[in-house]
Enzyme design. Structure first.
Site, PDB file in Angstrom:
ATOM      1  N   HIS A  34      -6.714  12.637   9.252  1.00  0.00           N
ATOM      2  CA  HIS A  34      -5.604  13.557   9.536  1.00  0.00           C
ATOM      3  C   HIS A  34      -6.004  14.719  10.436  1.00  0.00           C
ATOM      4  CE1 HIS A  34      -2.611  11.930   6.723  1.00  0.00           C
ATOM      5  NE2 HIS A  34      -3.648  11.582   5.996  1.00  0.00           N
ATOM      6  N   VAL A  42     -18.747   6.390 -17.644  1.00  0.00           N
ATOM      7  CA  VAL A  42     -19.158   7.527 -18.458  1.00  0.00           C
ATOM      8  C   VAL A  42     -18.211   7.608 -19.650  1.00  0.00           C
ATOM      9  CG1 VAL A  42     -19.268  10.044 -18.521  1.00  0.00           C
ATOM     10  CG2 VAL A  42     -20.235   8.782 -16.585  1.00  0.00           C
ATOM     11  N   ARG A  90      -2.941   8.551  -6.176  1.00  0.00           N
ATOM     12  CA  ARG A  90      -3.577   9.786  -5.726  1.00  0.00           C
ATOM     13  C   ARG A  90      -3.864  10.691  -6.929  1.00  0.00           C
ATOM     14  NH1 ARG A  90       1.293   9.006  -3.078  1.00  0.00           N
ATOM     15  NH2 ARG A  90       1.217   8.463  -0.865  1.00  0.00           N
ATOM     16  N   ILE A 127      -8.965  15.175  -5.551  1.00  0.00           N
ATOM     17  CA  ILE A 127      -8.982  14.778  -4.146  1.00  0.00           C
ATOM     18  C   ILE A 127      -7.912  13.713  -3.917  1.00  0.00           C
ATOM     19  CG2 ILE A 127     -10.405  14.026  -2.202  1.00  0.00           C
ATOM     20  CD1 ILE A 127     -11.815  16.293  -3.505  1.00  0.00           C
ATOM     21  N   SER A 171      -4.788  12.789  -0.614  1.00  0.00           N
ATOM     22  CA  SER A 171      -4.672  12.940   0.819  1.00  0.00           C
ATOM     23  C   SER A 171      -4.849  14.416   1.157  1.00  0.00           C
ATOM     24  CB  SER A 171      -3.289  12.470   1.259  1.00  0.00           C
ATOM     25  OG  SER A 171      -3.125  12.677   2.623  1.00  0.00           O
ATOM     26  N   CYS A 223     -13.226 -17.938   8.763  1.00  0.00           N
ATOM     27  CA  CYS A 223     -11.862 -17.406   8.638  1.00  0.00           C
ATOM     28  C   CYS A 223     -11.208 -17.464  10.006  1.00  0.00           C
ATOM     29  CB  CYS A 223     -11.893 -15.973   8.118  1.00  0.00           C
ATOM     30  SG  CYS A 223     -10.373 -15.043   8.387  1.00  0.00           S
ATOM     31  N   CYS A 247      -2.906 -15.762   6.806  1.00  0.00           N
ATOM     32  CA  CYS A 247      -2.863 -16.805   5.768  1.00  0.00           C
ATOM     33  C   CYS A 247      -3.373 -16.267   4.438  1.00  0.00           C
ATOM     34  CB  CYS A 247      -3.605 -18.063   6.199  1.00  0.00           C
ATOM     35  SG  CYS A 247      -5.339 -18.132   5.737  1.00  0.00           S
ATOM     36  N   CYS A 257      -9.689 -19.887   4.090  1.00  0.00           N
ATOM     37  CA  CYS A 257     -11.097 -19.482   4.020  1.00  0.00           C
ATOM     38  C   CYS A 257     -11.568 -19.186   2.610  1.00  0.00           C
ATOM     39  CB  CYS A 257     -11.363 -18.288   4.936  1.00  0.00           C
ATOM     40  SG  CYS A 257     -10.543 -16.776   4.387  1.00  0.00           S
TER      41      CYS A 257
END
Lengths: 422, 572
Positions: B132, B254, B398, B423, B425, B491, B528, B533
């Site tokens: 950003h 943890v 988020r 934390i 965006s 692939c 696909c 793959c």
């Protein structure tokens, strides 16, 4: 140093269409190259170990690998050059010559070829394309992928599954998974009628007591790392799920048979125009696309129901790729109204001695006592009666049309009429 | 009248006695019980006050549903029991991995624990990868400071870590003449406070982006915006950290901490008890839980879900940069800077995201309605946007605080913890700068007990897996002659070779799942979606690791793809 090789005809893809195209081009005397991405020839036939292949062509019921073998055993007797594990990464055109960049285990190779036949097959629609939502856990497989795991690797991708979509591969996998020890809870189809061939519904579902639920779809997937259940719901006339009809079915896999899409990324990269109806190239009766020297065949052209037609389409492309037209084509469009899903070829060439024109078409509805009428300038060129037509079943039609019947630019129009079978 | 009194009056009015506010130790605390999750969040947003308090702790009990507990790894062993790292980093997202790499610049022993089977499994792998410029951030915000610094660091960090990065720029489009007029003045504001921007009138904009909505009257162009693969960068940070001596322990959660006199003494996990000198909280949506264990909770997380859709490469040809429209995604009310239409570093178009409050911190499910709504909005920018071009979609959660800002600081009460929490965006953009500061804070705390020197051996350079696809034909030919596996395409959609898949399985951050390979070298990312793959990649994983096919997971333990040999498996 990058090696450059030159061929008259280069066929991309060694499934049933590509094998037939390469053998036919070779039989016509062209110096021919057949390119296959995988280690082995045969395309998707390798994993189709069920029978029913070759009824039209050989008059017997063969398995997929057996059918492919009929073509592959002719290769050593031919002069066709075969490259396996070779991937076309790029096509460029220079003065009407196609230049292919190949990635192989031996390095990069450049192929110069006058005629190019694209026999690249098709791919399956994915869960994302039909909007399956909920958790993105392990257990969502397309039918073809499930078939690879089961038939090529010999491993079972499910113990208890729901199949969404009644396309032929889905029906065949319902039987296959049942035979191999999995429980198929049911086949669900959002449309009011099944999409697969009638014979497959009978042989793969009824014979194994697998229920088929039409007008129902999967709306959500549940589970953490692996799927634990799906939610199904009835759909209305617009294919939208109806609130309140949801039902949770415990299962560890969702197998999808929701349609095939012709693979045309290479064709599009060189500007080959695509038919929005078939999702394959626009071609003339020789399977030549609107880009001269580039041909398309098999499921890359339109999704076929029988492999026999795929081989025929490959042969048509291979034969004409070997003999470039001495004079420029003069193309007349072939159109169909909403009564047909599509018709192939979409163009006819006026400048040809050949009068036989082979068409493939699908009806857009279940019709009884149907009449196909082909008109031009309001005049009927020919018509044909059908006792019964179904969208899943493709029709092949051979007609003789002379050049003078195709003079002018007006389109040839296909139209179907009949009583709708609900 | 005090803020608390006024606030309680407002809360009384709105929630009729169900919620009370009080002060505790410099923090504002909410208590009570509410049936609607949206009300729990609204109460927090109503109460938050950064000027008077260090943070808002929302302890309102949600009675309308059961908040799912944190998903724990099934693994139980003692691999970490008794380990005494100088620094324990909790969380292997981009923030934790970047901190680990920056900590390696000091002579400190570092252990990074991540509860998932790979790094970047939650928010860091589930966002739009936009770097950003900071269009809608407000001066004074911590996140703005780190966004601006982080953005400037991107060229260097991506060059050191060999991660593709492109400063494609971002257009912010204005649909009406009135807004276009306002945009003209907005550029004056941006000229004073940053980020850099340029005003484009209708004609100029349409000339540059001819496929976008012809009704767009004006656009502001922010040249500092860019795109990166967020999981690619996280993996690169983690690999460089491990290459520099950081110990990474995956599948490690943890569970609890023991404290003595404001210091964390031990941290218990499913893999034994760790005795760290310093703890860094980079636990994303679970950073509040870590703070609680550390007896240092002064913020609350209200998870916010966003869904993105990825379109086929073909659709990416419609534009050259990130394009968003004013009023679709950049609204403060929705708390998302969401890119709008992002042309990703891998040349797909990404559409989204939306922003939905949720109490389920790990519910990454998607829903058709959210995607339909996002498409409807984004058609303002590109009217030809079609769901038919979608190849896949995904959700991320988020880790928003009520302050809607990052928490980057040493502990308030607990002496040996550093928080890199809340934390959301623009976390991807900010991470490189956050990591520099947090690693320095850790070194400062450690320096109270012993001398901490710079690590003279630190190597900032990481080499990525070769991308033969990007080489010239001659170079690619040469490479294949040296290693034939680079000449075998596995692939077809993304043109990934066997050599790349094999390389992904032998890096310093372990990888043994189908999706792990996909995140590293992209097989299955195409149209696909791995139909062709997937089985091939599975076989390569089996060959390279020696694992039987039926033990290989799609993405996480318990996510096996196959159940065993046909006819031998019992149906259920």
């Amino acid at each position: 140093m990058i090696e450059t090789l030159t061929f008259d005809v280069t066929v991309v893809g060694a499934g049933p269409a590509g094998l037939a195209a390469a053998l036919e081009a070779d039989a016509q005397g062209a110096k021919t190259l057949l390119i296959e991405r995988e280690a082995r020839l045969g395309g998707i036939l390798k994993q189709c170990i069920h029978d029913g292949f070759g009824l039209v062509r050989f008059g017997e019921k063969l398995s997929g690998p057996e059918y492919a073998e009929r073509f592959m055993e002719q290769l050593p007797k031919s002069k066709v050059t075969v490259f396996t594990l070779s991937f076309v990464s790029k096509i460029e055109r220079e003065d009407g010559v196609n230049i292919l960049t190949l990635v192989t285990r031996d390095g990069i190779r450049l192929i110069r070829t006058r005629s190019l036949v694209l026999a690249t097959g098709c791919r399956e629609r994915t869960s994302r394309q039909i909007g399956v939502h909920g958790r993105h856990c392990a257990g969502v497989f397309t039918a073809g992928t499930a078939q690879y795991y089961t038939n090529i690797l010999g491993k079972l991708p499910t113990k208890r599954c729901v199949i969404l979509g009644s396309g032929d591969i889905g029906l065949i996998m319902a039987r296959r998974l049942t035979l191999e020890g999995a429980k198929v809870v049911g086949v669900f189809e959002a449309k009011p009628t099944p999409s697969g061939l009638t014979r497959n519904i009978s042989q793969c579902l009824w014979d194994f007591d697998i229920p088929l639920h039409t007008s129902k779809t999967v709306t959500r997937v549940f589970g953490e790392a692996r799927m634990s259940a799906v939610e199904i719901a009835s759909v209305d006339d617009c294919m939208c799920p109806v609130a309140g009809t949801e039902e949770i079915i415990p299962c560890d896999a969702l197998i999808l048979s929701v349609g095939l899409i012709p693979e045309n990324e290479l064709a599009e990269s060189i500007g080959v125009p695509i038919d929005p109806k078939t999702k394959g190239a626009l071609v003339d009766e020789r399977n030549e696309t609107l880009v001269s020297g580039v041909f398309a065949c098999g499921n890359a052209l339109h999704v076929n129901d029988l492999v026999d037609y795929v081989s025929e389409s490959g042969e048509t492309a291979g034969k004409h790729a070997a003999h470039p037209l001495p004079i420029q084509r003069n193309l007349v469009p072939v159109e169909c109204d909403a009564s047909l899903l599509y018709v192939v070829p979409q163009r006819l060439n006026q400048n040809t001695e050949d009068t036989e024109r082979v068409f493939f078409f699908r009806s857009s509805a279940d019709l009884d006592n149907a009449t196909l009428t082909v008109t031009r300038n309001g005049q009927t060129l020919f018509s044909k009666k059908y006792a019964h037509l179904r969208p899943p079943e493709m029709e092949r039609l051979s007609v003789h049309l002379k050049s003078d019947q195709l003079a002018g630019a007006e389109p040839v129009c296909f139209h179907l009429e009949g009583s709708r079978n609900e | 009248m005090s803020y608390i009194k006024k606030l309680n009056r407002k809360l009384q009015e709105r929630f009729h006695g169900s919620v009370q506010a009080f002060e505790r130790d410099g923090c504002l605390v909410l208590q009570g019980a509410l049936e609607q999750w949206d009300d729990v969040v609204s109460a927090g947003l109503l109460a938050v006050n950064r000027r008077c308090y260090d943070g808002l702790v929302n302890d309102i009990i949600f009675t309308g549903g059961v908040i799912p507990p944190m998903r724990l790894p099934a693994l139980q062993d003692q691999a970490l029991d008794g380990v005494e790292p100088d620094v324990l980093i909790i969380g292997g997202g981009i923030v934790g991995c970047a901190i680990a790499r920056e900590c390696a610049r000091y002579e400190m022993s570092v252990l990074l624990v991540e509860k998932e089977h790979d790094v970047a499994m939650q928010s860091s792998g589930r966002n739009d990868g936009m770097v950003h410029p900071g269009v809608d951030l407000i001066p004074g915000q911590i996140k703005r400071r780190y966004n601006m610094r982080g953005n400037r660091m991107y060229d260097q960090i991506c060059s050191e870590l060999d991660v593709p990065f492109c400063r494609s720029g971002q257009y912010l489009c204005f649909q009406s003449k009135g807004l276009a007029f306002a945009a003209y003045f907005a550029q004056v504001y941006y000229k004073l406070f940053g980020p850099r921007c340029r005003y484009l009138g209708h004609t100029k904009f349409i000339k540059r982006e001819p496929n976008m909505n012809q009704k767009i009257q004006a656009a502001l162009f922010f040249p500092d915006a860019g795109v990166v693969s967020p999981y690619g960068l996280t993996i690169a940070y983690a690999e460089n950290a491990v290459d520099n001596g950081v110990r990474l322990s995956l599948d490690t959660a943890v569970l609890d901490m023991k404290l003595d006199a404001h210091r964390i003494v031990s941290v218990s996990t499913n893999r034994g008890t760790i005795y760290p000198k310093i703890v860094i909280n980079a636990a994303g949506v679970f950073s509040e839980e870590i703070a609680r264990m550390a007896n240092d909770r002064f913020f609350s997380i209200h998870p916010r879900k966003g869904t993105n859709t990825i379109l086929d490469h073909k659709a990416a040809k419609r534009m050259t940069a990130i394009v968003s429209s004013f009023g679709t995604s950049s609204t403060k009310k929705k708390h998302t800077k969401g890119g709008g239409l992002v042309k990703t570093i891998d040349d797909n178009t990404l559409v989204g995201p939306d922003a939905v409050e949720t109490y389920r911190k790990e519910d990454f499910s998607t829903a058709a309605q959210n995607i339909a709504d996002v498409f409807e909005k984004q058609r303002m920018t590109d009217p030809a946007l079609s769901l038919r071009d979608a190849i896949t979609y995904f959700s991320g959660i988020r880790a928003a605080t009520y302050e809607e800002d990052f928490v980057i600081r040493k502990g308030r009460r607990t002496e040996n913890i550093v928080h890199a929490a809340g934390i959301q965006s623009p976390g991807i953009t900010a991470a490189p700068a956050i990591a520099v500061d947090v690693s320095r804070m850790a070194a400062e705390l450690l320096a109270k007990t012993r001398e901490v020197r710079k690590n003279p051996e630190f190597n900032p350079i990481r080499k990525a897996i070769l991308r033969p696809n990007e080489l010239s034909d001659q170079e690619r030919d040469q490479l294949i002659h040296e290693q034939a596996d680079y000449g075998e395409i596995i692939c077809r959609c993304e043109q990934v070779s066997r050599g790349e898949v094999k390389a992904a399985l032998h890096r310093s951050v372990p990888c043994d799942t189908l999706d792990g390979v996909k995140r590293r070298v992209r097989p299955g990312m195409g149209r696909c979606q791995g139909g062709f793959c997937g089985p091939l990649v599975l076989q390569i994983i089996a060959e390279e690791t020696g694992m039987p096919l039926e033990q290989i997971d799609k993405n996480a333990p318990g996510g096996e793809l196959l159940f065993g040999t046909i006819k031998e498996v019992q149906s259920e």
